[in-house]
Scaffold this motif. Structure first.
Motif, short mmCIF file in Angstrom:
data_model
loop_
_atom_site.label_atom_id
_atom_site.label_comp_id
_atom_site.label_asym_id
_atom_site.label_seq_id
_atom_site.Cartn_x
_atom_site.Cartn_y
_atom_site.Cartn_z
N GLU A 54 -4.98 -7.89 -3.75
CA GLU A 54 -3.61 -8.25 -3.35
C GLU A 54 -2.88 -8.91 -4.52
O GLU A 54 -1.73 -8.61 -4.83
N SER A 57 -2.12 -6.52 -7.26
CA SER A 57 -0.97 -5.71 -6.91
C SER A 57 0.34 -6.44 -7.25
O SER A 57 1.28 -5.85 -7.79
N HIS A 60 0.67 -6.48 -11.00
CA HIS A 60 1.01 -5.14 -11.46
C HIS A 60 2.52 -4.90 -11.32
O HIS A 60 3.17 -4.42 -12.25
N ARG A 61 3.05 -5.26 -10.18
CA ARG A 61 4.49 -5.02 -9.94
C ARG A 61 5.36 -5.94 -10.80
O ARG A 61 6.44 -5.53 -11.24
N TRP A 147 5.79 2.11 -4.54
CA TRP A 147 6.16 0.74 -4.16
C TRP A 147 6.95 0.77 -2.85
O TRP A 147 6.80 -0.08 -1.98
N LYS B 201 -8.40 0.03 -1.93
CA LYS B 201 -8.24 -1.43 -1.88
C LYS B 201 -9.31 -2.07 -1.01
O LYS B 201 -9.77 -3.17 -1.29
#
Lengths: 259, 306
Positions: A54, A57, A60-61, A147, B201
């Motif tokens: 999480e 992520s 990354h964004r 996204w 994930k």
């Protein structure tokens, strides 16, 4: 004019764009590739370093936004240069690049006595630039689709998600390999250059280096100097930055070369 | 089937009301069942060994043995002991015995307390397969929930029903090639999940992704082609993907890129494979040539100096 005098090759804007680009790139690779190869045990170790998938992520964004900003910065800056009339299309591929590739390979194979005479940018430098240009286009496009998948299918067919996943995942691998093998060889590992080409920090190269590596550009610079700082292309002489640098008594002499 | 299920429901309600008349003390049973018994097969521990501590830790630790093992009231293991057992429970036990070759009241006895789940289950593809079609391998309670005497609550990571363990639990059949071939199950279910962002994930340690039951439910798993499944799907996607439309819900349908409907995705894969292979091959060749020429130039320089 001493051979050790320095010539500005990348001004502060290009250097900053490069730094923004590669820091975000490295973070994107380190957070993204473990997801691509989720089945490998080492991927889980990497993910835990980020604090779990999480968090990775989110990182990354965030890095993606930094990369988009660096691109926007670049394009806006180029636009500004065009508006000021100091844009010169040195990075645009030309027939000479194909010719240079052919001649250089002949040189590599021992069929020619010397490498071709390069201009401001060699064909492999242009390749790097346009590879990134293409790559960013693919990665940002597909990345935004992934996204915002719910919003995407409102306007596009469902298979857009499938395409985006394939494109994002595969282009990422291509980009990572190209950077860590090809670009790192050319700017770090090449025996002539090792440990690295410092231009990304200093922005300058010596006149000697310019003469050796980019002889046509060197000739253009000399001609320009001979004409009394009158640029052959009609570009105004002496960038403000170069002037300021000279006034500070800096080592940077000669005019900045426009891209 | 519905009639059968209804009978069970009514019966099990009665069953709850008339729960075991003489609750035997667990210690009485554990006198014998505490230690490993000799098995009929030499060298193996018999099936009757219960670890009292594990039992106490399990979610059913507070129950008495005869909550499930009903009918053992007239002394140990007396034949004909089933006489006192609720009839609907005996009916399920009988069905199980008939369909799977093994049954018994204890295996069927989940119904006694969990009759709602059983009602859902009996309408599911799994329940219909077992009771109506007589599919021997169709899962019954314990096949998904695990061994009864060590059954953990689903909040425990040791449970087969712990959220992130669910794909592994389902894959014990849906990823089992023997079962897949035998019953012509969809072979793509597990691989496409593992390849999805959800599956990836999950493997990397996320608990914030969809697992099988997020879309398919648990006890009432229905045919994914049926309206009963597709109608509510967008809403289920919407639990995480806010504003998900029915169109969005079709995006993840366990369809591999090689299928005709996914041709364009397949071609994208091919395109990038060729592009990546070609480009990297070209670049590595260029590096090799450059390196070789640099070495050659150095050697020439050395010779020149001598």
């Amino acid at each position: 004019m001493d051979a050790n005098d320095k010539v500005l090759r990348w001004n502060i804007h290009y250097r900053l764009q490069h730094v923004l680009m590669f820091t975000s790139f490295i973070i994107l690779v380190l957070t993204g590739i473990p997801l691509k190869y989720a089945g490998l045990g080492v991927s889980r170790v990497f993910m835990n370093l980020w604090g779990g998938p999480e968090m990775a992520s989110t990182v990354h964004r965030t890095a993606a936004v930094v990369m988009i900003i660096s691109c926007a910065y670049h394009l806006v800056y180029l636009g500004w240069r065009m508006w000021k009339g100091i844009f010169s299309p040195d990075m645009i591929p030309s027939f000479k690049d194909l010719r240079d590739l052919y001649d250089n390979i002949r040189f590599y194979l021992g069929l020619a006595r010397r490498p071709p005479l390069f201009g401001r940018f060699t064909y492999w430098e242009k390749f790097d630039y346009w590879a990134v240009f293409w790559g960013i286009f693919i990665m940002v496009g597909s990345g935004l689709v992934l996204w915002f998948p719910v919003e995407t299918v409102r306007f596009f067919p469902v298979w857009a998600l499938g395409i985006a996943k394939v494109a994002h995942s595969d282009e990422a691998l291509l980009a990572a390999l190209a950077i860590f093998i090809w670009h790192f060889y050319n700017v770090h590992l090449r025996p002539e250059i090792f440990p690295m080409n410092w231009v990304w920090i200093t922005g300058t190269i010596t006149r000697r280096e310019l003469k050796e590596k980019y002889p046509l550009e060197y000739e253009r610079l000399r001609l320009q100097e001979a004409l009394g700082a009158q640029r052959p292309t009609g570009i105004p002489p002496q960038e403000p930055e170069a002037v300021a640098s000279a006034k500070r008594g800096g080592t940077e002499s000669g005019s900045e070369q426009g891209i | 089937m519905a009639g059968f299920a209804l009978g069970i429901v009514v019966g099990s309600l009665l069953g709850v009301a008339g729960a075991p008349a003489q609750a035997a003390d667990n210690d009485t049973c554990l006198v014998c069942h505490r230690s490993p018994l000799e098995s009929s097969k030499p060298g193996k521990t018999g099936p009757f060994y219960i670890d009292p501590e594990a039992l106490a830790r399990s979610v059913h630790g507070g129950l008495t043995c005869d909550t499930c093992h009903q009918g053992f009231t007239a002394g140990p293991h007396e034949t004909g002991a089933l006489q006192g057992v609720d009839e609907s429970l005996r009916k399920v036990a009988g069905e199980l015995q008939k369909k799977r070759g093994k049954g018994g009241v204890a295996l069927a006895s989940c119904v006694t307390c969990h009759y709602e789940s059983f009602q859902d289950y009996s309408q599911s593809v799994h329940g219909v397969a077992l009771f109506d079609k007589g599919v021997k391998d169709a899962p019954y309670c314990l096949d998904c929930h695990g061994p009864p005497h060590t059954l953990m609550p689903k909040e425990s990571p040791a449970s087969r029903d712990f959220y992130t363990n669910i794909p592994t639990t389902c894959a014990s059949c849906h990823g089992n090639s023997e079962i897949i071939l035998k019953y012509r199950l969809n072979t793509n279910v597990v691989p496409t999940y593992q390849e999805s962002f959800h599956g990836k994930k999950l493997i990397l340690g996320s608990s914030d992704v969809a697992v099988c039951s997020s879309c398919h439910g648990a006890h009432k798993v229905v045919d994914p082609q049926s309206p009963a499944f597709t109608e509510g799907l967008a809403m289920r996607c919407g639990q995480c993907h806010e504003g998900a439309s029915p169109k969005f819900a079709t995006a993840f349908a366990h369809i591999p890129a090689t299928e005709t409907s996914q041709k364009i995705v397949h071609w994208a894969e091919r395109f990038f494979a060729v592009l990546t292979g070609g480009v990297i091959l070209g670049l590595v060749t260029h590096i090799g040539l450059d390196l070789a020429s640099q070495v050659r130039i150095r050697q020439r320089r050395k010779k020149g100096k001598k």
